[in-house]
Design an enzyme around this catalytic site. Sequence first.
Site, PDB file in Angstrom:
ATOM      1  N   CYS A   2      94.074  88.812 -35.195  1.00  0.00           N
ATOM      2  CA  CYS A   2      95.017  88.204 -36.133  1.00  0.00           C
ATOM      3  C   CYS A   2      94.496  86.884 -36.685  1.00  0.00           C
ATOM      4  O   CYS A   2      93.752  86.191 -35.997  1.00  0.00           O
ATOM      5  CB  CYS A   2      96.321  87.898 -35.422  1.00  0.00           C
ATOM      6  SG  CYS A   2      96.843  89.111 -34.253  1.00  0.00           S
ATOM      7  N   ARG A  27      88.357  89.428 -40.313  1.00  0.00           N
ATOM      8  CA  ARG A  27      88.680  89.401 -38.896  1.00  0.00           C
ATOM      9  C   ARG A  27      89.401  90.680 -38.464  1.00  0.00           C
ATOM     10  O   ARG A  27      89.482  90.955 -37.262  1.00  0.00           O
ATOM     11  CB  ARG A  27      89.537  88.173 -38.586  1.00  0.00           C
ATOM     12  CG  ARG A  27      88.784  86.867 -38.736  1.00  0.00           C
ATOM     13  CD  ARG A  27      89.716  85.686 -38.771  1.00  0.00           C
ATOM     14  NE  ARG A  27      90.463  85.524 -37.552  1.00  0.00           N
ATOM     15  CZ  ARG A  27      90.054  84.781 -36.519  1.00  0.00           C
ATOM     16  NH1 ARG A  27      88.918  84.147 -36.585  1.00  0.00           N
ATOM     17  NH2 ARG A  27      90.787  84.667 -35.449  1.00  0.00           N
ATOM     18  N   TRP A  74      97.011  92.160 -36.320  1.00  0.00           N
ATOM     19  CA  TRP A  74      96.285  93.302 -35.745  1.00  0.00           C
ATOM     20  C   TRP A  74      97.118  93.715 -34.541  1.00  0.00           C
ATOM     21  O   TRP A  74      97.212  92.990 -33.554  1.00  0.00           O
ATOM     22  CB  TRP A  74      94.884  92.853 -35.346  1.00  0.00           C
ATOM     23  CG  TRP A  74      93.979  93.940 -34.855  1.00  0.00           C
ATOM     24  CD1 TRP A  74      93.228  94.789 -35.613  1.00  0.00           C
ATOM     25  CD2 TRP A  74      93.681  94.269 -33.491  1.00  0.00           C
ATOM     26  NE1 TRP A  74      92.492  95.624 -34.806  1.00  0.00           N
ATOM     27  CE2 TRP A  74      92.758  95.333 -33.503  1.00  0.00           C
ATOM     28  CE3 TRP A  74      94.120  93.777 -32.262  1.00  0.00           C
ATOM     29  CZ2 TRP A  74      92.260  95.908 -32.339  1.00  0.00           C
ATOM     30  CZ3 TRP A  74      93.618  94.352 -31.099  1.00  0.00           C
ATOM     31  CH2 TRP A  74      92.706  95.400 -31.150  1.00  0.00           C
ATOM     32  N   ASN A 100      99.034  84.240 -32.629  1.00  0.00           N
ATOM     33  CA  ASN A 100      97.813  84.989 -32.331  1.00  0.00           C
ATOM     34  C   ASN A 100      97.667  84.991 -30.819  1.00  0.00           C
ATOM     35  O   ASN A 100      97.810  83.939 -30.197  1.00  0.00           O
ATOM     36  CB  ASN A 100      96.640  84.231 -32.986  1.00  0.00           C
ATOM     37  CG  ASN A 100      95.364  85.031 -32.991  1.00  0.00           C
ATOM     38  OD1 ASN A 100      95.346  86.164 -32.533  1.00  0.00           O
ATOM     39  ND2 ASN A 100      94.311  84.442 -33.506  1.00  0.00           N
ATOM     40  N   GLY A 101      97.405  86.171 -30.212  1.00  0.00           N
ATOM     41  CA  GLY A 101      97.237  86.220 -28.757  1.00  0.00           C
ATOM     42  C   GLY A 101      98.263  87.130 -28.112  1.00  0.00           C
ATOM     43  O   GLY A 101      98.860  87.984 -28.785  1.00  0.00           O
ATOM     44  N   GLU A 463      72.705 100.575 -29.427  1.00  0.00           N
ATOM     45  CA  GLU A 463      73.204  99.774 -30.553  1.00  0.00           C
ATOM     46  C   GLU A 463      73.346 100.665 -31.805  1.00  0.00           C
ATOM     47  O   GLU A 463      74.303 100.532 -32.567  1.00  0.00           O
ATOM     48  CB  GLU A 463      72.265  98.587 -30.808  1.00  0.00           C
ATOM     49  CG  GLU A 463      72.516  97.773 -32.066  1.00  0.00           C
ATOM     50  CD  GLU A 463      73.911  97.145 -32.156  1.00  0.00           C
ATOM     51  OE1 GLU A 463      74.637  97.134 -31.158  1.00  0.00           O
ATOM     52  OE2 GLU A 463      74.269  96.709 -33.266  1.00  0.00           O
ATOM     53  N   LYS A 467      76.703 101.310 -34.068  1.00  0.00           N
ATOM     54  CA  LYS A 467      76.793 101.110 -35.529  1.00  0.00           C
ATOM     55  C   LYS A 467      77.335 102.367 -36.189  1.00  0.00           C
ATOM     56  O   LYS A 467      78.182 102.303 -37.075  1.00  0.00           O
ATOM     57  CB  LYS A 467      75.418 100.801 -36.137  1.00  0.00           C
ATOM     58  CG  LYS A 467      74.852  99.420 -36.002  1.00  0.00           C
ATOM     59  CD  LYS A 467      75.634  98.303 -36.599  1.00  0.00           C
ATOM     60  CE  LYS A 467      76.719  97.822 -35.676  1.00  0.00           C
ATOM     61  NZ  LYS A 467      76.453  96.766 -34.751  1.00  0.00           N
ATOM     62  N   GLU A 470      81.111 102.772 -35.472  1.00  0.00           N
ATOM     63  CA  GLU A 470      81.960 101.805 -36.178  1.00  0.00           C
ATOM     64  C   GLU A 470      82.030 102.095 -37.669  1.00  0.00           C
ATOM     65  O   GLU A 470      83.087 102.031 -38.274  1.00  0.00           O
ATOM     66  CB  GLU A 470      81.395 100.393 -36.022  1.00  0.00           C
ATOM     67  CG  GLU A 470      81.551  99.815 -34.654  1.00  0.00           C
ATOM     68  CD  GLU A 470      80.866  98.464 -34.567  1.00  0.00           C
ATOM     69  OE1 GLU A 470      81.544  97.479 -34.310  1.00  0.00           O
ATOM     70  OE2 GLU A 470      79.634  98.397 -34.774  1.00  0.00           O
ATOM     71  N   HIS A 486      68.377 115.640 -17.612  1.00  0.00           N
ATOM     72  CA  HIS A 486      69.337 115.462 -16.518  1.00  0.00           C
ATOM     73  C   HIS A 486      70.771 115.598 -17.007  1.00  0.00           C
ATOM     74  O   HIS A 486      71.692 115.125 -16.345  1.00  0.00           O
ATOM     75  CB  HIS A 486      69.123 114.085 -15.859  1.00  0.00           C
ATOM     76  CG  HIS A 486      67.759 113.923 -15.265  1.00  0.00           C
ATOM     77  ND1 HIS A 486      67.367 114.599 -14.135  1.00  0.00           N
ATOM     78  CD2 HIS A 486      66.682 113.210 -15.668  1.00  0.00           C
ATOM     79  CE1 HIS A 486      66.104 114.278 -13.856  1.00  0.00           C
ATOM     80  NE2 HIS A 486      65.662 113.448 -14.781  1.00  0.00           N
ATOM     81  N   LYS A 581      86.905  91.584 -36.128  1.00  0.00           N
ATOM     82  CA  LYS A 581      85.625  90.889 -36.021  1.00  0.00           C
ATOM     83  C   LYS A 581      85.569  90.023 -34.774  1.00  0.00           C
ATOM     84  O   LYS A 581      84.578  89.996 -34.063  1.00  0.00           O
ATOM     85  CB  LYS A 581      85.421  90.036 -37.279  1.00  0.00           C
ATOM     86  CG  LYS A 581      84.086  89.298 -37.326  1.00  0.00           C
ATOM     87  CD  LYS A 581      82.945  90.263 -37.553  1.00  0.00           C
ATOM     88  CE  LYS A 581      81.595  89.595 -37.585  1.00  0.00           C
ATOM     89  NZ  LYS A 581      80.517  90.566 -37.347  1.00  0.00           N
TER      90      LYS A 581
HETATM   91  C1  F6R Z   1      79.623  95.633 -33.073  1.00  0.00           C
HETATM   92  C2  F6R Z   1      80.563  94.550 -33.030  1.00  0.00           C
HETATM   93  C3  F6R Z   1      81.266  94.228 -31.748  1.00  0.00           C
HETATM   94  C4  F6R Z   1      80.882  92.808 -31.336  1.00  0.00           C
HETATM   95  C5  F6R Z   1      81.641  92.387 -30.071  1.00  0.00           C
HETATM   96  C6  F6R Z   1      81.237  91.009 -29.609  1.00  0.00           C
HETATM   97  O1  F6R Z   1      79.138  95.842 -34.347  1.00  0.00           O
HETATM   98  O2  F6R Z   1      80.757  93.873 -33.999  1.00  0.00           O
HETATM   99  O3  F6R Z   1      80.936  95.144 -30.758  1.00  0.00           O
HETATM  100  O4  F6R Z   1      79.507  92.770 -31.135  1.00  0.00           O
HETATM  101  O5  F6R Z   1      83.017  92.410 -30.318  1.00  0.00           O
HETATM  102  O6  F6R Z   1      81.506  90.043 -30.558  1.00  0.00           O
HETATM  103  P1  F6R Z   1      80.854  88.604 -30.467  1.00  0.00           P
HETATM  104  O7  F6R Z   1      79.381  88.774 -30.591  1.00  0.00           O
HETATM  105  O8  F6R Z   1      81.467  87.846 -31.586  1.00  0.00           O
HETATM  106  O9  F6R Z   1      81.226  88.060 -29.112  1.00  0.00           O
END
Ligand code: F6R
Length: 586
Positions: A2, A27, A74, A100-101, A463, A467, A470, A486, A581
């Site tokens: 949020c 965000r 959110w 927020n929280g 990773e 990607k 997401e 395995h 984010k």
């Molecule tokens: C992946 C992604 C999330 C962040 C994770 C950590 O693309 O964006 O998995 O990597 O939420 O976020 P930070 O790095 O801001 O602690």
Amino acid sequence: MCSIIGYYGNKIAAPIIVKGLKRMEYRGYDSVGVATESNNQIELKKGVGKVQEVNSKVQLDTLPGKIGIGHTRWATHGKVTDVNAHPHPSSSGKLAIVHNGIIDNFEELKKQLEKEGYIFKSETDSEVIANLLQKNYEATGDVKETIMKTVSEIKGHYAFVAMFENGQLAAARFHEPLIIGVGQDDFFLSSDVLGFIEYTDDAIYMENGNFVILDKNKFQMSDFSGKHVGYAITKVSKEFGDAYKGDYAHFTLKEIYEQPTTILKAGEKTKDAVEKVADHIKHAKNIYMTGSGTSYNSALIAKQILSKFAKIRVETIMSSELQFSSDSIEKNSILIAISQSGESADVLEAVKIAKKANCKIISIVNLTASSLARESDIIIGLNCGPEIGVAATKSFTSQLAIIYKMVQKLSDDKIEIDFNKISESILKILENPTKIQQIAKELKNISDIYVLGRGIHYPIAIEAALKLKELTYIHAEGIPGGELKHGPLALMDSNVFVIIINPNDSTYSDTLTSAREIKARGAKIIGISDVKSNVYDYHIEIPETDELSYPISEIIAIQMLSYYAAIEKDTDPDYPRNLAKSVTVK
Ligand code: F6R
């Protein structure tokens, strides 16, 4: 997560608030709302959807008055509905809040308040704050007393801004970000500097357990016991104002294309820090590395290369898991916390646990004014500029660049890393998107993708899968090459695509064998390699380079593939569904 914004000043508040909320869209959120105060009356509009959509429907930006609050929600407690959107008025309508929280004890507070006649309209935990504030204001008639009493009664992590019908604004912070923008003749209260950067670059980062009251006569900061506290005004980096897409269709694409430059800038503003950290690492008994999501994947790569090139053993622990192994954190060790935002609740919790064990905290972080940075003994800044796309792209390669610099130092510069060459390799891949765009079309109707890699390329496979998930919502999984037989081989058939990460290094021939075994089961193979092979149904060529530079080229290719597959599938690459984010809740 949020986003909160509050405005107190001489301009009409609503358009400023709507703009700020738009700036913070990255965000992640599902609904939006604004409330303003004018002539001692609170007016409020809100709804489900993007800021632009809701604004077109209900004209949030036409609300009157020079004091206001806004929010993008959110959902955590209660469905995504108009009623659950913030701001929440108290039952009398004499005040409204944005929050927020999470309020942990909201159920018991709500029951009690309902018994006392306060009415609740939403399913949220946040509405409890509104009614509790009202109750305490009715009892004390004083905003300061009201805030102190309310924060003593609520449990959880929160940042909230409350607007009273008499035109006073109050904001409290407890383990959720809250920043005050100080303008010429106005103030902003925001979860993110982007909420106000257009108007001022003077900011006060509120400390945990503090609250602020704004009215005509005063700007007053106190701690939760009511004692006045001082504050420092910091200059926020103006570059955060550059958070525009420019000519790019999406922030994500822009950020992918920034990487030839950002890779060269990593750690530039905190140069001595890498040296200092290397020194600490050399003398430390135990080194722990933590992070979430993409940042954790960087830690996995760091573990491998520190062991291989500098003979240093690192234990990696996912931030969200660290609380369950807190007993194994040995006293007086080092915790290296990696984070783009520096606001991930899981990472902050991990740091808290390590601090209890007297660990030194080193952060590798993009936002150097974040909560994580402020909790750290040494900060290494990624220095890659604002990353708006929810999926991490440039922050990941900058994290790798910092880790490489650390390894270089720890090997007493025996390992040479040519960052200019890495930058050129990235550029080569970015300059030729056509092939990747064509392959992305093939992924449109696929439901499963596996990504296989060995050694240092296995964390890249993880990773890569993150990607793809997401950005495309396709089920994706990273597989360590040697583990294929395995178990994962059972999944291979003509319905799946497998991305084989196969640079020409020590992992090459074993990985090619894995590719053959998979192809024999009918799966389609996308090879990411500098060497052509007829095993690959599709080949994404990366430039020939050295062992440490390959992973960066590989992930660039995957970021592009994921981005273009998202375009094919018509998903929004900047704001993937259900994601935020900055994940500021545990
Ligand atoms: C992946 C992604 C999330 C962040 C994770 C950590 O693309 O964006 O998995 O990597 O939420 O976020 P930070 O790095 O801001 O602690």
